[in-house]
Design a protein around this motif. Structure first.
Motif, PDB file in Angstrom:
ATOM      1  N   THR A 104      27.096  22.373  39.572  1.00  0.00           N
ATOM      2  CA  THR A 104      27.965  21.715  38.592  1.00  0.00           C
ATOM      3  C   THR A 104      27.313  20.466  38.030  1.00  0.00           C
ATOM      4  N   ARG A 105      26.656  19.684  38.880  1.00  0.00           N
ATOM      5  CA  ARG A 105      26.006  18.453  38.394  1.00  0.00           C
ATOM      6  C   ARG A 105      24.891  18.780  37.406  1.00  0.00           C
ATOM      7  N   VAL A 106      24.091  19.786  37.712  1.00  0.00           N
ATOM      8  CA  VAL A 106      23.017  20.177  36.798  1.00  0.00           C
ATOM      9  C   VAL A 106      23.602  20.702  35.489  1.00  0.00           C
ATOM     10  N   SER A 107      24.640  21.507  35.580  1.00  0.00           N
ATOM     11  CA  SER A 107      25.249  22.085  34.380  1.00  0.00           C
ATOM     12  C   SER A 107      25.848  21.019  33.477  1.00  0.00           C
ATOM     13  N   ARG A 108      26.442  19.998  34.072  1.00  0.00           N
ATOM     14  CA  ARG A 108      27.048  18.928  33.276  1.00  0.00           C
ATOM     15  C   ARG A 108      25.998  18.234  32.413  1.00  0.00           C
ATOM     16  N   ARG A 109      24.785  18.127  32.954  1.00  0.00           N
ATOM     17  CA  ARG A 109      23.726  17.451  32.211  1.00  0.00           C
ATOM     18  C   ARG A 109      23.007  18.371  31.232  1.00  0.00           C
ATOM     19  N   LYS A 110      22.878  19.630  31.588  1.00  0.00           N
ATOM     20  CA  LYS A 110      21.937  20.499  30.878  1.00  0.00           C
ATOM     21  C   LYS A 110      22.577  21.541  29.957  1.00  0.00           C
ATOM     22  N   LEU A 111      23.850  21.861  30.169  1.00  0.00           N
ATOM     23  CA  LEU A 111      24.449  22.950  29.407  1.00  0.00           C
ATOM     24  C   LEU A 111      25.492  22.442  28.425  1.00  0.00           C
ATOM     25  N   THR A 112      25.426  22.935  27.206  1.00  0.00           N
ATOM     26  CA  THR A 112      26.460  22.702  26.203  1.00  0.00           C
ATOM     27  C   THR A 112      26.943  24.074  25.746  1.00  0.00           C
ATOM     28  N   HIS A 113      28.143  24.440  26.140  1.00  0.00           N
ATOM     29  CA  HIS A 113      28.608  25.815  25.948  1.00  0.00           C
ATOM     30  C   HIS A 113      28.640  26.227  24.493  1.00  0.00           C
ATOM     31  N   SER A 114      28.875  25.292  23.602  1.00  0.00           N
ATOM     32  CA  SER A 114      29.002  25.664  22.190  1.00  0.00           C
ATOM     33  C   SER A 114      27.691  26.197  21.614  1.00  0.00           C
ATOM     34  N   ARG A 115      26.579  26.002  22.321  1.00  0.00           N
ATOM     35  CA  ARG A 115      25.278  26.443  21.813  1.00  0.00           C
ATOM     36  C   ARG A 115      24.983  27.893  22.139  1.00  0.00           C
TER      37      ARG A 115
END
Length: 298
Positions: A258-269
């Motif tokens: 979750t911590r990595v995803s918060r920094r690295k992922l933007t779902h709208s992309r």
């Protein structure tokens, strides 16, 4: 003949999802060790080609493994035409990727149906024959059984489900002489993974993993390890071996991911992929292709 080939020679095995990829490689590896293989899946012509190319008396059945009545009939046919079944490899699986909210509900559901429900239907159909043979049931699982990642909610849910199902089934069968194993496998060079790499979302998910975890292994290498685990009636096999350490840290994985995803992922992309690969395309229609056809034994 090497000792390891004698261990399985003359037995009959069932492999689901055997038209291509890992399932085909497992069927070929089993046959190379003297096993007659019943190949099951949706793609009748592809299955027949694989079966006729094997060096043992192997046959194929086109069947949707989520159809309990149809699979029960196939199980009867396999027993009648090929003799006692002592090995079942529940391999059939499909995947999709992308944000959950943008996923197609039917595709999402189909992943669960094939991967989880299909595995349970496979076990229900063939366990009576394994009981008679005191045989071995092997469930193909995944890294996703140990640690769920974003953008693959259906696949991760299904593989977590098959892990729990397998552990429950192993305990239930412990008194009967039937052994139950699970294979935790990482990225495999199959058409599903090659198709996945065309999508930005899947490349992103893989690139967020530590470098050793990005590596892709050949289906043949995976198959050799899987079949050796069948010979040993092993309760589990991990390929690559470092996956076993994931069991020790799985309690902290959700928070770390979750911590990595918060920094690295933007779902709208990212866009949803739909069902991936040729196997996914076959499963999308949920239609058996060339149903009822079997390959004549060599």
């Amino acid at each position: 003949m090497p000792d390891r080939e004698r261990l399985l020679s003359g037995r009959t095995a069932v492999v689901t999802g055997a038209a291509r990829g890992l399932g085909r490689a497992i069927a070929e590896e089993l046959a190379s060790r003297g096993v007659d293989v019943a190949l099951l899946g949706l793609e009748g012509e592809a299955l027949a080609r694989v079966a006729t190319g094997l060096p043992t008396a192997s046959r194929s059945w086109a069947v949707d493994i989520t159809d309990g009545d149809a699979l029960a009939r196939v199980a009867q046919d396999v027993h009648r035409l090929m003799g006692p079944v002592s090995i079942v490899v529940a391999n059939a699986g499909v995947a999709e990727a992308g944000p959950f909210l943008d996923s197609d509900p039917d595709s999402w559901r189909r992943v669960i149906e094939v991967n989880l429900i299909g595995s349970a239907v496979t076990a229900r159909s063939f366990l009576p024959y394994l009981l008679d043979a005191r045989g071995h049931y092997l469930q193909i699982a995944s890294t996703a059984s140990i640690g769920a990642v974003p953008m693959m909610s259906a696949y991760c849910a299904s593989k977590a489900g098959v892990e729990s199902f397998t552990h429950s089934l192993r305990a239930e069968m412990a008194h009967s002489g039937v052994t139950v194993g699970i294979a935790y496998l990482h990225w495999i060079d199959t058409d599903m993974i090659r198709d996945a790499d065309r999508y930005t979302v899947m490349r992103k998910v893989r690139n967020l993993m530590p470098r050793p975890a990005r590596a892709i292994s050949s289906a043949e290498h995976m198959a050799r390890r899987v079949v050796t685990s069948v010979e040993r009636r092993a309760p589990s096999v991990y390929v690559p071996g470092w996956l076993r350490s994931g069991q020790l840290i799985r309690g902290v994985l959700p928070g770390a991911i979750t911590r990595v995803s918060r920094r690295k992922l933007t779902h709208s992309r990212y866009a949803a992929t739909g069902l991936l690969g040729a196997g996914g395309r076959a499963a999308r229609g949920a239609t058996v292709m060339d149903a009822g056809r079997t390959a004549d034994p060599r």
